[in-house]
Design an enzyme around this catalytic site. Sequence first.
Site, PDB file in Angstrom:
ATOM      1  CB  THR A  93      -0.896   0.020   1.255  1.00 13.95           C
ATOM      2  OG1 THR A  93      -1.668  -1.178   1.293  1.00 13.95           O
ATOM      3  CG2 THR A  93      -1.819   1.231   1.232  1.00 13.95           C
ATOM      4  CE  LYS A 169      -4.907  -1.000   2.042  1.00  7.62           C
ATOM      5  NZ  LYS A 169      -5.112  -2.281   2.649  1.00  7.62           N
ATOM      6  CE  LYS A 237       2.181   1.894   4.672  1.00  7.18           C
ATOM      7  NZ  LYS A 237       1.559   0.969   3.739  1.00  7.18           N
TER       8      LYS A 237
HETATM    9  P1  NAP Z   1       5.536  -6.220   7.606  1.00  6.47           P
HETATM   10  O1  NAP Z   1       5.149  -7.483   8.278  1.00  6.47           O
HETATM   11  O2  NAP Z   1       6.150  -5.119   8.407  1.00  6.47           O
HETATM   12  O3  NAP Z   1       6.518  -6.611   6.400  1.00  6.47           O
HETATM   13  C1  NAP Z   1       7.129  -5.624   5.635  1.00  6.47           C
HETATM   14  C2  NAP Z   1       7.961  -6.308   4.579  1.00  6.47           C
HETATM   15  O4  NAP Z   1       8.581  -5.289   3.776  1.00  6.47           O
HETATM   16  C3  NAP Z   1       9.089  -7.170   5.151  1.00  6.47           C
HETATM   17  O5  NAP Z   1       9.303  -8.257   4.300  1.00  6.47           O
HETATM   18  C4  NAP Z   1      10.265  -6.185   5.110  1.00  6.47           C
HETATM   19  O6  NAP Z   1      11.511  -6.801   5.092  1.00  6.47           O
HETATM   20  C5  NAP Z   1       9.996  -5.533   3.786  1.00  6.47           C
HETATM   21  N1  NAP Z   1      10.672  -4.243   3.632  1.00  6.47           N
HETATM   22  C6  NAP Z   1      10.326  -3.056   4.188  1.00  6.47           C
HETATM   23  N2  NAP Z   1      11.169  -2.080   3.813  1.00  6.47           N
HETATM   24  C7  NAP Z   1      12.077  -2.679   2.997  1.00  6.47           C
HETATM   25  C8  NAP Z   1      13.192  -2.196   2.273  1.00  6.47           C
HETATM   26  N3  NAP Z   1      13.554  -0.889   2.314  1.00  6.47           N
HETATM   27  N4  NAP Z   1      13.911  -3.078   1.549  1.00  6.47           N
HETATM   28  C9  NAP Z   1      13.552  -4.378   1.503  1.00  6.47           C
HETATM   29  N5  NAP Z   1      12.496  -4.905   2.154  1.00  6.47           N
HETATM   30  C10 NAP Z   1      11.766  -4.057   2.898  1.00  6.47           C
HETATM   31  O7  NAP Z   1       4.310  -5.530   6.863  1.00  6.47           O
HETATM   32  P2  NAP Z   1       3.013  -6.216   6.234  1.00  6.47           P
HETATM   33  O8  NAP Z   1       1.928  -6.170   7.251  1.00  6.47           O
HETATM   34  O9  NAP Z   1       3.377  -7.494   5.581  1.00  6.47           O
HETATM   35  O10 NAP Z   1       2.639  -5.111   5.147  1.00  6.47           O
HETATM   36  C11 NAP Z   1       3.222  -5.093   3.852  1.00  6.47           C
HETATM   37  C12 NAP Z   1       2.381  -4.155   2.970  1.00  6.47           C
HETATM   38  O11 NAP Z   1       1.046  -4.664   2.890  1.00  6.47           O
HETATM   39  C13 NAP Z   1       2.293  -2.726   3.529  1.00  6.47           C
HETATM   40  O12 NAP Z   1       2.300  -1.786   2.480  1.00  6.47           O
HETATM   41  C14 NAP Z   1       0.956  -2.736   4.236  1.00  6.47           C
HETATM   42  O13 NAP Z   1       0.386  -1.426   4.334  1.00  6.47           O
HETATM   43  C15 NAP Z   1       0.140  -3.657   3.334  1.00  6.47           C
HETATM   44  N6  NAP Z   1      -1.010  -4.313   3.973  1.00  6.47           N
HETATM   45  C16 NAP Z   1      -0.896  -4.925   5.176  1.00  6.47           C
HETATM   46  C17 NAP Z   1      -2.027  -5.525   5.749  1.00  6.47           C
HETATM   47  C18 NAP Z   1      -1.981  -6.220   7.103  1.00  6.47           C
HETATM   48  O14 NAP Z   1      -3.044  -6.512   7.655  1.00  6.47           O
HETATM   49  N7  NAP Z   1      -0.795  -6.499   7.659  1.00  6.47           N
HETATM   50  C19 NAP Z   1      -3.241  -5.504   5.092  1.00  6.47           C
HETATM   51  C20 NAP Z   1      -3.325  -4.899   3.863  1.00  6.47           C
HETATM   52  C21 NAP Z   1      -2.202  -4.305   3.305  1.00  6.47           C
HETATM   53  P3  NAP Z   1      12.247  -7.200   6.488  1.00  6.47           P
HETATM   54  O15 NAP Z   1      11.715  -8.539   6.857  1.00  6.47           O
HETATM   55  O16 NAP Z   1      13.671  -7.191   6.165  1.00  6.47           O
HETATM   56  O17 NAP Z   1      11.886  -6.123   7.492  1.00  6.47           O
END
Ligand code: NAP
Length: 295
Positions: A93, A169, A237
């Site tokens: 997102t 979104k 964010k």
């Molecule tokens: P998360 O658990 O914090 O995972 C973030 C991922 O992004 C990890 O794999 C992290 O790698 C990677 N990452 C972040 N910055 C990076 C960088 N500069 N270089 C390389 N890798 C990087 O977050 P998430 O909940 O999976 O969310 C991921 C996306 O989906 C976000 O945009 C979020 O808004 C969206 N989303 C989440 C949900 C939810 O319920 N969680 C629902 C809908 C949408 P590391 O492991 O190395 O930190």
Amino acid sequence: MADLGFIGLGIMGRGMASNLIASGHRPLVWNRTPSRYEGIDAHRADSPRDLGARSEIVFVCVSDSPDVEEVVFGPQGAIHEMAPGAVIVDHSTISPAATQDFSARAAERGVAWVDAPVSGGSEGAERGTLAVMAGGPAEALERARPYMEAYSKSIVHIGEEPGSGQTAKAVNQVLVVINALAVSEGLLLADAAGLDLQTTLSAVEGGAAGSWMLSNRGPQVIQRDWRPGFTIDLQVKDLRIALEEADRLGVPMPGLALVFQLYKALQNRGLGSEGNHALIKALEEMADRKVGSAE
Ligand code: NAP
């Protein structure tokens, strides 16, 4: 079957990649932090660049716009060795404006960009029941769709305009957080009145007040279980993105602005890594009472 790559095995990415693998696909995967490969039965790329060189469709699920820029266009980014005709599907997102920029830069190399943010929480990623809102070229989306179906129950093409999925979104997040505030206020009122919270939730969730947030996060609030499906940091964010869009379009959004301020207050208290249902803690502070069982 196309050669697939998946970048980002966080809370969402690992569920999506696992469902792809469970459906018989063999994506190449890459994650910045190696411990996140645990439990993922797939070959690892050395870098996003290596992954891009070996994939026709690259799925990305990282945190924010600068992170997408880094894994795609950075020195070790996926784009550098992707072949013309390849597709990037960005499930992160991020901002619609950044997406338009990324799409144009990818097009210069003959790579199509589909912005495809998701909704449905960590549960949706794990169970393969996400709702995807996609923007960008329909033809590229149709190439990726059969793979996306491994983790999605609905995939809607919002429009050809790059970033239109991200804008949808932002709409989704407005609906989610104002509902989260309603859930918080409802539970606070029930608690103050001395009602049994679980009984009250069961009574109202089947009627007009029912919602995903109430049924999935209400019980967590009652249990004071603040483990994140979606963190407060990520929610701030997303709300910043929605407020920027509202400002750009000249649309007043007082409810959204209020919830943004409440989440900022929780971040200032050091609660950014808690689940976004911890929104109720902002109201508890004002009410000087705690809801549900003791912490
Ligand atoms: P998360 O658990 O914090 O995972 C973030 C991922 O992004 C990890 O794999 C992290 O790698 C990677 N990452 C972040 N910055 C990076 C960088 N500069 N270089 C390389 N890798 C990087 O977050 P998430 O909940 O999976 O969310 C991921 C996306 O989906 C976000 O945009 C979020 O808004 C969206 N989303 C989440 C949900 C939810 O319920 N969680 C629902 C809908 C949408 P590391 O492991 O190395 O930190």
